[in-house]
Design a protein around this motif. Structure first.
Motif, PDB file in Angstrom:
ATOM      1  N   ALA A 204      42.492  40.914  43.309  1.00  0.00           N
ATOM      2  CA  ALA A 204      41.641  40.724  42.135  1.00  0.00           C
ATOM      3  C   ALA A 204      40.336  40.041  42.520  1.00  0.00           C
ATOM      4  CB  ALA A 204      42.383  39.902  41.080  1.00  0.00           C
ATOM      5  N   TYR A 205      40.406  39.036  43.394  1.00  0.00           N
ATOM      6  CA  TYR A 205      39.178  38.384  43.853  1.00  0.00           C
ATOM      7  C   TYR A 205      38.354  39.332  44.739  1.00  0.00           C
ATOM      8  CZ  TYR A 205      41.180  33.911  42.239  1.00  0.00           C
ATOM      9  OH  TYR A 205      41.714  32.893  41.491  1.00  0.00           O
ATOM     10  N   ALA A 206      39.041  40.175  45.523  1.00  0.00           N
ATOM     11  CA  ALA A 206      38.319  41.171  46.327  1.00  0.00           C
ATOM     12  C   ALA A 206      37.579  42.156  45.430  1.00  0.00           C
ATOM     13  CB  ALA A 206      39.288  41.902  47.246  1.00  0.00           C
ATOM     14  N   ALA A 207      38.175  42.509  44.292  1.00  0.00           N
ATOM     15  CA  ALA A 207      37.495  43.401  43.349  1.00  0.00           C
ATOM     16  C   ALA A 207      36.249  42.737  42.779  1.00  0.00           C
ATOM     17  CB  ALA A 207      38.456  43.799  42.229  1.00  0.00           C
ATOM     18  N   LEU A 208      36.320  41.436  42.510  1.00  0.00           N
ATOM     19  CA  LEU A 208      35.131  40.721  42.048  1.00  0.00           C
ATOM     20  C   LEU A 208      34.035  40.761  43.120  1.00  0.00           C
ATOM     21  CD1 LEU A 208      36.768  37.546  40.426  1.00  0.00           C
ATOM     22  CD2 LEU A 208      35.979  39.624  39.281  1.00  0.00           C
ATOM     23  N   PHE A 209      34.447  40.674  44.363  1.00  0.00           N
ATOM     24  CA  PHE A 209      33.494  40.722  45.478  1.00  0.00           C
ATOM     25  C   PHE A 209      32.782  42.070  45.536  1.00  0.00           C
ATOM     26  CE2 PHE A 209      33.298  42.112  50.039  1.00  0.00           C
ATOM     27  CZ  PHE A 209      32.132  41.433  50.379  1.00  0.00           C
ATOM     28  N   THR A 210      33.533  43.152  45.473  1.00  0.00           N
ATOM     29  CA  THR A 210      32.889  44.470  45.537  1.00  0.00           C
ATOM     30  C   THR A 210      32.059  44.748  44.287  1.00  0.00           C
ATOM     31  OG1 THR A 210      34.921  45.519  44.710  1.00  0.00           O
ATOM     32  CG2 THR A 210      34.616  45.425  47.105  1.00  0.00           C
ATOM     33  N   GLU A 211      32.514  44.263  43.121  1.00  0.00           N
ATOM     34  CA  GLU A 211      31.722  44.432  41.899  1.00  0.00           C
ATOM     35  C   GLU A 211      30.384  43.712  42.000  1.00  0.00           C
ATOM     36  OE1 GLU A 211      34.302  42.949  38.893  1.00  0.00           O
ATOM     37  OE2 GLU A 211      35.745  44.606  39.096  1.00  0.00           O
ATOM     38  N   ALA A 212      30.350  42.628  42.790  1.00  0.00           N
ATOM     39  CA  ALA A 212      29.109  41.888  42.989  1.00  0.00           C
ATOM     40  C   ALA A 212      28.210  42.525  44.042  1.00  0.00           C
ATOM     41  CB  ALA A 212      29.417  40.444  43.386  1.00  0.00           C
ATOM     42  N   GLY A 213      28.669  43.651  44.635  1.00  0.00           N
ATOM     43  CA  GLY A 213      27.859  44.362  45.615  1.00  0.00           C
ATOM     44  C   GLY A 213      28.323  44.242  47.043  1.00  0.00           C
ATOM     45  N   GLY A 214      29.417  43.512  47.286  1.00  0.00           N
ATOM     46  CA  GLY A 214      29.931  43.365  48.638  1.00  0.00           C
ATOM     47  C   GLY A 214      30.652  44.606  49.127  1.00  0.00           C
ATOM     48  N   SER A 215      30.837  44.691  50.435  1.00  0.00           N
ATOM     49  CA  SER A 215      31.494  45.838  51.063  1.00  0.00           C
ATOM     50  C   SER A 215      32.708  45.372  51.849  1.00  0.00           C
ATOM     51  CB  SER A 215      30.538  46.567  52.010  1.00  0.00           C
ATOM     52  OG  SER A 215      29.385  47.016  51.320  1.00  0.00           O
ATOM     53  N   ILE A 216      33.732  46.230  51.884  1.00  0.00           N
ATOM     54  CA  ILE A 216      34.938  45.971  52.660  1.00  0.00           C
ATOM     55  C   ILE A 216      35.093  47.074  53.687  1.00  0.00           C
ATOM     56  CG2 ILE A 216      37.446  45.703  52.594  1.00  0.00           C
ATOM     57  CD1 ILE A 216      37.175  44.659  49.748  1.00  0.00           C
ATOM     58  N   ALA A 217      35.338  46.703  54.944  1.00  0.00           N
ATOM     59  CA  ALA A 217      35.474  47.677  56.025  1.00  0.00           C
ATOM     60  C   ALA A 217      36.706  47.360  56.853  1.00  0.00           C
ATOM     61  CB  ALA A 217      34.231  47.671  56.917  1.00  0.00           C
ATOM     62  N   ARG A 218      37.360  48.381  57.342  1.00  0.00           N
ATOM     63  CA  ARG A 218      38.446  48.194  58.303  1.00  0.00           C
ATOM     64  C   ARG A 218      37.834  48.010  59.683  1.00  0.00           C
ATOM     65  NH1 ARG A 218      43.577  50.264  56.884  1.00  0.00           N
ATOM     66  NH2 ARG A 218      43.836  49.982  54.647  1.00  0.00           N
ATOM     67  N   GLY A 219      38.315  47.063  60.427  1.00  0.00           N
ATOM     68  CA  GLY A 219      37.789  46.836  61.761  1.00  0.00           C
ATOM     69  C   GLY A 219      38.590  45.772  62.474  1.00  0.00           C
TER      70      GLY A 219
ATOM     71  N   GLY B 226      38.159  35.188  32.516  1.00  0.00           N
ATOM     72  CA  GLY B 226      37.487  36.388  32.035  1.00  0.00           C
ATOM     73  C   GLY B 226      37.708  37.617  32.874  1.00  0.00           C
ATOM     74  N   THR B 227      38.647  37.557  33.826  1.00  0.00           N
ATOM     75  CA  THR B 227      38.931  38.690  34.706  1.00  0.00           C
ATOM     76  C   THR B 227      40.427  38.986  34.674  1.00  0.00           C
ATOM     77  OG1 THR B 227      39.526  37.563  36.777  1.00  0.00           O
ATOM     78  CG2 THR B 227      37.176  37.668  36.228  1.00  0.00           C
ATOM     79  N   PRO B 228      40.851  40.128  35.201  1.00  0.00           N
ATOM     80  CA  PRO B 228      42.289  40.428  35.263  1.00  0.00           C
ATOM     81  C   PRO B 228      43.094  39.418  36.067  1.00  0.00           C
ATOM     82  CG  PRO B 228      41.005  42.434  35.568  1.00  0.00           C
ATOM     83  CD  PRO B 228      40.032  41.297  35.597  1.00  0.00           C
ATOM     84  N   ALA B 229      42.433  38.631  36.909  1.00  0.00           N
ATOM     85  CA  ALA B 229      43.155  37.647  37.720  1.00  0.00           C
ATOM     86  C   ALA B 229      43.847  36.601  36.861  1.00  0.00           C
ATOM     87  CB  ALA B 229      42.192  36.969  38.694  1.00  0.00           C
ATOM     88  N   MET B 230      43.331  36.319  35.668  1.00  0.00           N
ATOM     89  CA  MET B 230      43.919  35.270  34.836  1.00  0.00           C
ATOM     90  C   MET B 230      45.366  35.576  34.479  1.00  0.00           C
ATOM     91  SD  MET B 230      42.345  32.447  34.282  1.00  0.00           S
ATOM     92  CE  MET B 230      43.261  31.811  32.877  1.00  0.00           C
ATOM     93  N   ALA B 231      45.697  36.843  34.324  1.00  0.00           N
ATOM     94  CA  ALA B 231      47.061  37.218  33.946  1.00  0.00           C
ATOM     95  C   ALA B 231      48.064  36.882  35.034  1.00  0.00           C
ATOM     96  CB  ALA B 231      47.121  38.710  33.616  1.00  0.00           C
ATOM     97  N   LEU B 232      47.591  36.643  36.256  1.00  0.00           N
ATOM     98  CA  LEU B 232      48.481  36.334  37.378  1.00  0.00           C
ATOM     99  C   LEU B 232      48.745  34.848  37.527  1.00  0.00           C
ATOM    100  CD1 LEU B 232      46.682  38.701  39.908  1.00  0.00           C
ATOM    101  CD2 LEU B 232      48.907  39.134  38.849  1.00  0.00           C
ATOM    102  N   LEU B 233      47.992  34.005  36.831  1.00  0.00           N
ATOM    103  CA  LEU B 233      48.066  32.552  36.980  1.00  0.00           C
ATOM    104  C   LEU B 233      48.861  31.973  35.820  1.00  0.00           C
ATOM    105  CD1 LEU B 233      44.364  31.828  38.019  1.00  0.00           C
ATOM    106  CD2 LEU B 233      46.343  32.135  39.514  1.00  0.00           C
TER     107      LEU B 233
END
Length: 414
Positions: A206-221, A126-133
């Motif tokens: 694509a999985y990282a996008a699912l993470f941020t859509e769920a409310g997660g944050s990504i930071a450089r460090g 159900g996500t754009p990731a399916m097109a890659l598999l």
């Protein structure tokens, strides 16, 4: 800060851990020096390897050890300067590869592998990731009747013990399946279960996008800035310190640099690998990934072109690239497939994180409250990221783990 987690490392494993924790109500910050999918998750054969139920042991035959020791092969190369640093881990790898110890490693490895398709599809559907598999599997080619017979026996064993599916192809069936091969082979094993990924980095993103859509944050460090802060943890980023109650170290080959400062020194060793993309001549097509056993390289159709990947190179950390394996493999690959120009100016280089007992480290970091491990997946980080993410998230949130976690506990290396 209660309920918050820092996940250090934004490869497939770290992204999967972060996503699974975020979906379970934790507030997660994913931290890396690079964007998601830039490390070993970027460069690989792009396979979700459901068939990989037998991890690769250290060679036991003297003839095979001598072949590698000559340092002239395509599948394994070493820098002499690296030998002092990897001698002990490799000795332990040899020790764990004895038949009785290997049986234990194989059982733990197969338990993880058995779930890999289900866990990837659970994230991707159900996500754009399916097109890659791509459900096309991959093929391993054999040059002699003896090699083909041995491979068939091993495939039948994998099917009997672990439900792995395959089709055996003779030389004519192989030529029909891949009509643009330039060289004949005795036959092939077509592993039909694995998924082929057309762009491994895009899948991680694509999985990282699912993470941020769920409310997660990504930071450089920089993960090496990790330190205790009160009862929790803190890491430095250009935007300032980020704090959390718990931390997950999912840094692949770089995990030891952080865990050693915390009193835990697992015997990790790195296998460097290279890849390069090529165009094909005319209307030639490669329908699925192929590994030529005789030569020791993989060719995989990707978005960017046909990817040629190498075996293992052992080198000291930060040693400059020495893509000798790629130079040895390319002429052989051109005799197997009508490769044209290189797509990139220079090859990609990454490091695969390996443990002597062929199992990843998943679970609590010994002696450190609120610290967890998720690293050491060797060649299977792409395959096992979602499985690891679910297993560790269940452990951290107090759920009943869907797999027994004991074979992967960090304490086995104390």
């Amino acid at each position: 800060m209660a309920g918050s987690v820092l996940v250090l490392g934004a490869g497939m494993v770290g992204v999967s851990v972060a996503l699974q924790l975020q979906r379970r109500g934790r507030q997660v910050v994913l931290v890396d020096r690079q964007p998601p999918g830039e490390g070993a998750s970027f460069g690989n054969g792009g396979l979700i390897q459901r068939e990989a139920v037998f991890p690769h042991p250290f060679p036991r035959k003297l003839s095979e050890i001598l072949r590698i020791a000559r340092n002239r092969s395509v599948d394994a190369v070493y820098h002499p300067t690296a030998l002092p640093g990897i001698a002990l881990p490799l000795l332990r790898y040899w020790w764990h590869s004895s038949p009785e110890r290997y049986a234990q490693a194989q059982a733990g490895h197969a338990a993880l592998i058995a779930t890999c398709l289900d866990e990837h599809l659970a994230l991707a559907r159900g996500t754009p990731a399916m097109a890659l598999l791509r459900p096309i599997g991959w093929m391993r080619l054999y040059a002699t009747p003896e090699a083909m017979a041995a491979a068939l026996a091993e495939a039948e064993r994998a099917h009997r013990l672990h439900g792995v599916n395959f089709v055996a192809l003779d030389s004519q069936a192989l030529a029909a399946a891949e009509p643009h091969l330039l060289a004949a082979r005795e036959g092939a094993i077509h592993w039909t279960d694995p998924l082929s990924v057309s762009d491994p980095q895009a899948l991680t993103l694509a999985y990282a996008a699912l993470f941020t859509e769920a409310g997660g944050s990504i930071a450089r460090g920089d993960a090496t800035t990790l330190e205790r802060h009160g009862a929790g943890w803190r890491v430095t980023t250009p935007q300032g310190p980020v704090e959390a109650a718990e931390v997950v170290i999912a840094l692949g080959a770089g995990a030891g640099a952080v865990t050693r400062r915390l009193g835990y020194a697992p015997p990790l060793f790195g296998k460097r690998g290279y890849h390069m993309h090529y165009r094909l001549r005319g209307n030639a097509v490669l329908h699925r990934p192929i590994l030529d056993t005789q030569s020791g390289f993989l060719l995989a159709p990707m978005r960017a072109g046909v990817r040629l990947t190498t075996g293992a190179e052992f080198a000291v950390a930060e040693a400059p690239p020495t893509p000798v394996q790629l130079a040895r493999a390319e002429p052989l690959a051109r005799r197997l497939l009508p490769l044209e120009d290189r797509v990139e100016d220079k090859p990609w280089l990454g490091v695969r994180p390996c443990t002597p007992d062929m199992l990843p480290v998943i679970g609590r970091l010994p002696g450190q409250q609120g610290a967890w491990c998720a690293f050491g997946h060797a060649h299977q980080g792409l395959t096992l990221g979602p499985t690891t993410g679910r297993l560790l998230a269940e452990m951290m949130t107090g759920e009943a783990p869907f797999l027994p976690p004991e074979p992967y506990r960090a304490e086995r290396f104390r």
